[in-house]
Write a protein that holds these residues in place. Structure first.
Motif, mmCIF file in Angstrom:
data_model
loop_
_atom_site.group_PDB
_atom_site.id
_atom_site.type_symbol
_atom_site.label_atom_id
_atom_site.label_comp_id
_atom_site.label_asym_id
_atom_site.label_seq_id
_atom_site.Cartn_x
_atom_site.Cartn_y
_atom_site.Cartn_z
ATOM 1 N N HIS A 208 0.255 -1.182 0.095
ATOM 2 C CA HIS A 208 0.254 0.328 -0.055
ATOM 3 C C HIS A 208 0.637 1.233 0.077
ATOM 4 N N TYR A 249 -6.962 0.992 6.102
ATOM 5 C CA TYR A 249 -6.399 -0.528 5.082
ATOM 6 C C TYR A 249 -5.501 -1.418 6.286
ATOM 7 N N SER A 260 -10.071 -2.206 0.957
ATOM 8 C CA SER A 260 -9.921 -1.441 2.797
ATOM 9 C C SER A 260 -11.043 -2.312 4.457
#
Length: 271
Positions: A208, A249, A260
């Motif tokens: 991420h 997240y 998410s």
């Protein structure tokens, strides 16, 4: 084992970042009001009772404006340098110091600070780790330095500043002195600089990337997102907003888990 991350706000109007596991969490900076921190965490299903400490990167108002009220109300220790305390004119009840490169234990979390290039008294960025998962909070960066590349390479997820588009800054309404400050080596990181860091130093296990501290006038979420998605591969890229909190997240080392957890009420209550 997982870590959960969210930006409660990200921009020159206020910065506050949440990183935690199932049992404890920390906030990096509190540049929005105590009430807004509470509201935004509640909307995400995050519990203030799990926040065990606050870490402050530097004294600019968009990083400390809600700090005094929040730490007083919840009796939270604040990890901050003496220079940041002095220049921020802060009066806090429970002050703790930290030392560059030396991890601070907050339950099973460890928070490690390192110096960065920014026009503040004693500016620092942070990584937050729990065993084999590491999150970076990297904003207000005048340039990419050796410290930043060293710690970026460790991160499974990161909040990374992408403050301005160079062409938008050049053609925008800002006065010359402010443009010079922004790009002068101790101001902010451009889209191009952030992208170069990402391309050259992204670890293979990063899942991420949250683009952070975007300028209202000299950037756009769409522009930054399009630029990074061209090079993202299997990294999930999102933009941390200056107006509203991001989703939460889950970062667990599984690069396929890009979703998410905001929509999962059961998971939110577990946080």
């Amino acid at each position: 084992m997982s870590l959960y991350i969210a930006a409660l706000n990200s921009g020159s109007n206020g910065n506050c970042y949440y990183v935690g596991n199932e049992h404890e969490a920390v906030l990096i900076d509190v540049g929005i009001s105590c009430r807004e921190v509470e509201r935004r965490m509640a909307r995400l299903g995050l519990q203030m009772t799990k926040v065990k400490a606050i870490f402050i990167s530097h004294e600019h108002s968009d990083h400390i404006s809600g700090l005094a009220v929040l730490c007083r109300k919840y009796k939270l220790p604040v990890y901050i340098t003496p220079g940041t305390m002095l220049h921020g004119r802060l009066m806090l009840d429970c002050v703790m110091n930290f030392t560059e490169h030396q991890p601070v234990a907050i339950g099973s979390l460890t928070v490690t600070a390192f110096t960065k290039l920014h026009d503040a008294a004693e500016p620092h960025s942070f990584i937050v780790a729990d065993r084999n998962i590491t999150i970076g909070v990297f904003t207000d960066l005048g340039a990419v330095c050796s410290n930043l590349t060293k710690y970026f390479k460790l991160c499974h997820a990161a909040f990374l500043e992408a403050n301005y588009d160079e062409q938008m800054l050049d053609s925008g309404r800002y006065p010359y002195f402010l443009k010079r400050r922004i790009r002068g080596g101790k101001g902010h990181l451009s889209n191009a600089q952030a992208l170069q860091l990402f391309i050259e130093h992204k670890p293979s296990f990063m899942s991420h990337l949250l683009l952070s501290h975007l300028s209202k006038d000299n950037n756009s979420p769409e522009l930054a997102l399009e630029l990074f998605n061209q090079h993202a591969g299997d990294v999930h890229v999102a933009v941390a907003s200056r107006y509203v909190e991001t989703a939460v997240y889950r970062v667990d080392g599984n690069k396929g888990a890009h979703h998410s957890i905001l929509q999962s009420a059961q998971m939110a209550l577990a946080l």
